[in-house]
Motif scaffolding. Structure first.
Motif, short mmCIF file in Angstrom:
data_model
loop_
_atom_site.label_atom_id
_atom_site.label_comp_id
_atom_site.label_asym_id
_atom_site.label_seq_id
_atom_site.Cartn_x
_atom_site.Cartn_y
_atom_site.Cartn_z
N GLY A 42 0.78 -1.22 0.00
CA GLY A 42 0.00 0.00 0.00
C GLY A 42 0.81 1.27 0.00
O GLY A 42 0.25 2.37 -0.09
N LYS A 43 2.14 1.13 0.11
CA LYS A 43 3.02 2.29 0.14
C LYS A 43 2.59 3.28 1.21
O LYS A 43 2.50 4.49 1.01
CB LYS A 43 3.05 3.00 -1.22
CG LYS A 43 3.45 2.12 -2.38
CD LYS A 43 4.88 1.61 -2.26
CE LYS A 43 5.27 0.76 -3.46
NZ LYS A 43 6.66 0.26 -3.36
N ASP A 44 2.31 2.73 2.41
CA ASP A 44 1.81 3.56 3.50
C ASP A 44 2.47 3.11 4.80
O ASP A 44 2.96 1.99 4.92
CB ASP A 44 0.29 3.46 3.61
CG ASP A 44 -0.30 4.57 4.47
OD1 ASP A 44 0.46 5.47 4.85
OD2 ASP A 44 -1.52 4.50 4.76
N VAL A 45 2.45 3.99 5.77
CA VAL A 45 3.03 3.71 7.08
C VAL A 45 1.90 3.46 8.07
O VAL A 45 0.97 4.28 8.18
CB VAL A 45 3.91 4.88 7.57
CG1 VAL A 45 4.46 4.59 8.96
CG2 VAL A 45 5.05 5.12 6.58
N HIS A 46 1.96 2.35 8.76
CA HIS A 46 0.94 1.98 9.74
C HIS A 46 1.52 2.08 11.15
O HIS A 46 2.67 1.68 11.38
CB HIS A 46 0.44 0.56 9.49
CG HIS A 46 -0.24 0.38 8.16
ND1 HIS A 46 -1.55 0.75 7.95
CD2 HIS A 46 0.22 -0.10 6.98
CE1 HIS A 46 -1.89 0.49 6.71
NE2 HIS A 46 -0.82 -0.03 6.09
#
Length: 423
Positions: free
Chosen positions: A320-324
C-alpha cells in the motif's frame, strides 16, 4: 602397704588451678524450670564485649546512613563548577540537560528542567518532598534555581534504564531480564514505588516511562527516577479542597473543576509535555495532569516489560506504500480477547506469542495473563475507569507471590545424591 607422701600425691592428683579466672552465677526462672548455673571465663567475656561493640558500631553506622538528610539548595556556582559550566558530557545520549558529577563529595546526577513555579515557595516544597524515602525511589539531594531553569540533584545509583535492558541496539537478542522472576520483580517495585508516591508523598510523578526506571544489580530491583521533579518545577499547581477529597478517597470528583492543568506557553497555545506512547488521552485532549495519568503511564510500562516492545511502532506497508502505526495496547488487547471469542488454549497461545520470546516460554502463563489484565485496566481511555495505585500494587504483589510459588515448583532440586558404586 604404706605409702610415703610423694607416692600418695602421685596416686591421688589434685586439679591444678587455671591461670584464667572463671565466674559462675545462678540463673533463675520464674516458671517451673529447674535452677541452673552458668559460668563464663574472663577471656570469653572480653570477646563477647568486643563483638558487641563491633556490632553496635556497625548498626549505628547503618542507622546513620538510613536517616534522611536535610535537603540542600545549591548555589548555581556549585552546579556550574561541577558540570564545567554545563559543558560536561551529558548523562544520556541525545540529551543535553543531564549530567553526572561530584557535588559536595557525593556522586550525584543533575537534571535541568524549566521552572514555572513560585521561587518563594520552593524551599517549602523541597522540604515536603524530601520527607519521603522509599527503596524504589532514587534519592533526592536538593535543587538549584537559576533564571527560568531549575536543577534537580539526585543521588547516583548504578544500573541501566529499563528501556536499555529491554532493547539493546547493539544486541537485540540479549536482555539481562531474561527470567520471569526478574521482570515480575521490576513490576512489583514499580507498583509499590508509585503507590508510595501517590498515597504517602502526595505528589504526582508525571514522567513515568521505561527510560525513567533504573534497574539495579544483582537482584534486578527497580528504582523510579525524577521523583518530585514535577512538583518542584511547578508543573503541578496547589490542589483545591475538592481534589484533596479525591486524593483521600481515591475517586474522581465529577463536580470538581480541573485545576492540574499545564501552564500555557507564551504563544497562548497549550504546551503539551510528555513522551509519545505514555501520555493519557486526557493529556492529549485537555492537558489535565492527575494521578490517573500516572496510572496510565505505568500500565504502558507494564505492557512494555512483558512484551519487550516499544509503546508505538511504525511499519511501512510495501504493497500500500503507506506507514501503519502499531500500538502496544492494541496488540495486548488482541492477545487477551474475551474467552467467548476463542477457547482457553487459543488465548494462551496468543499470549505466549505476544510475550517476549527471550523468556523462552519459561513463565507461568496464568500470571502473565493476570498482569496483562492489570495493565489493560490501567490504560483505560476513560480516566475514571482506571484503578488507583493501591489496587494496582495489591494485584501486582499477589502475582509476584504466585510467581514465587511457581518458581519453587520448577526449580531443580539440589538436596539429592547419586551413587555410582557397584551393587
Amino acid at each position: 602397704m604404706c605409702k610415703n607422701r610423694r607416692a600418695a600425691m602421685a596416686s591421688d592428683p589434685k586439679p591444678r588451678p587455671s591461670s584464667r579466672s572463671s565466674y559462675s552465677y545462678p540463673v533463675t526462672n520464674s516458671g517451673s524450670y529447674p535452677r541452673t548455673t552458668a559460668s563464663f571465663s574472663s577471656s570469653s567475656s572480653w570477646a563477647i564485649s568486643a563483638d558487641s561493640k563491633t556490632s553496635s558500631s556497625a548498626s549505628l553506622a547503618a542507622l546513620r546512613d538510613s536517616l534522611p538528610e536535610t535537603p540542600t539548595i545549591y548555589s548555581f556556582a556549585e552546579i556550574s563548577a561541577a558540570t564545567n559550566n554545563l559543558l560536561a558530557r551529558s548523562l544520556a545520549s541525545g540529551s543535553s540537560s543531564s549530567w553526572r558529577c561530584s557535588l559536595r563529595g557525593k556522586d550525584a546526577v543533575i537534571f535541568q528542567r524549566p521552572f514555572r513555579g513560585d521561587p518563594a515557595a520552593l524551599p517549602g516544597r523541597l522540604g515536603a518532598v524530601c520527607k519521603s524515602h522509599h527503596n524504589s525511589l532514587v534519592r533526592l539531594l536538593g535543587v538549584s534555581l537559576a533564571g527560568d531553569h531549575i536543577y534537580v540533584v539526585y543521588e547516583h545509583s548504578p544500573g541501566a534504564s529499563l528501556a536499555e535492558c529491554l532493547r539493546n541496539p547493539r544486541n537485540p537478542n540479549f536482555t539481562p531480564l531474561s527470567s520471569w522472576m526478574s521482570r515480575i520483580q521490576v513490576a512489583a517495585d514499580l507498583a509499590q514505588g508509585l503507590e508510595y508516591i501517590h498515597h504517602h508523598s502526595g505528589v504526582i510523578h508525571n514522567r513515568m516511562k521505561s527510560s525513567s526506571v533504573l534497574v539495579t544489580e544483582p537482584n534486578f530491583h527497580a528504582k523510579i527516577c525524577y521523583f518530585g521533579a514535577a512538583d518542584l518545577a511547578g508543573e503541578v499547581p496547589v490542589t483545591t479542597s475538592a481534589e484533596d477529597k479525591e486524593a483521600a478517597s481515591g475517586e474522581i470528583c465529577p463536580s470538581s473543576p480541573p485545576s492540574r492543568k499545564m501552564r500555557r506557553a507564551g504563544s497562548g497555545r497549550m504546551k503539551i509535555e510528555g513522551s509519545r506512547g505514555y501520555m493519557a488521552p486526557e493529556l492529549l485532549a485537555g492537558g489535565n495532569i492527575s494521578r490517573r495519568s500516572d496510572v496510565y503511564a505505568l500500565g504502558v510500562v507494564l505492557l512494555e516489560l512483558l512484551s519487550g516492545d516499544e509503546p508505538l511502532k511504525y511499519r511501512f506497508d510495501k504493497e500500500g506504500k503507506d506507514v501503519h502505526r502499531v500500538s502496544l495496547i492494541e496488540t495486548a488487547r488482541e492477545a487477551i480477547r474475551p474467552e467467548e471469542d476463542s477457547s482457553e488454549q487459543e488465548r494462551r497461545g496468543r499470549v505466549r506469542r505476544w510475550v517476549d520470546r527471550r523468556l523462552r516460554d519459561s513463565y507461568p502463563v496464568e500470571a502473565a495473563e493476570d498482569l496483562v489484565r492489570v495493565a489493560l485496566r490501567c490504560v483505560e481511555a476513560d480516566a475514571a475507569a482506571r484503578p488507583d495505585m493501591t489496587w494496582v500494587a495489591g494485584k501486582v504483589s499477589k502475582i509476584f507471590l504466585d510467581s514465587k510459588v511457581w518458581e519453587e515448583t520448577v526449580r531443580v532440586p539440589t538436596d539429592f545424591s547419586v551413587s555410582i558404586a557397584p551393587r
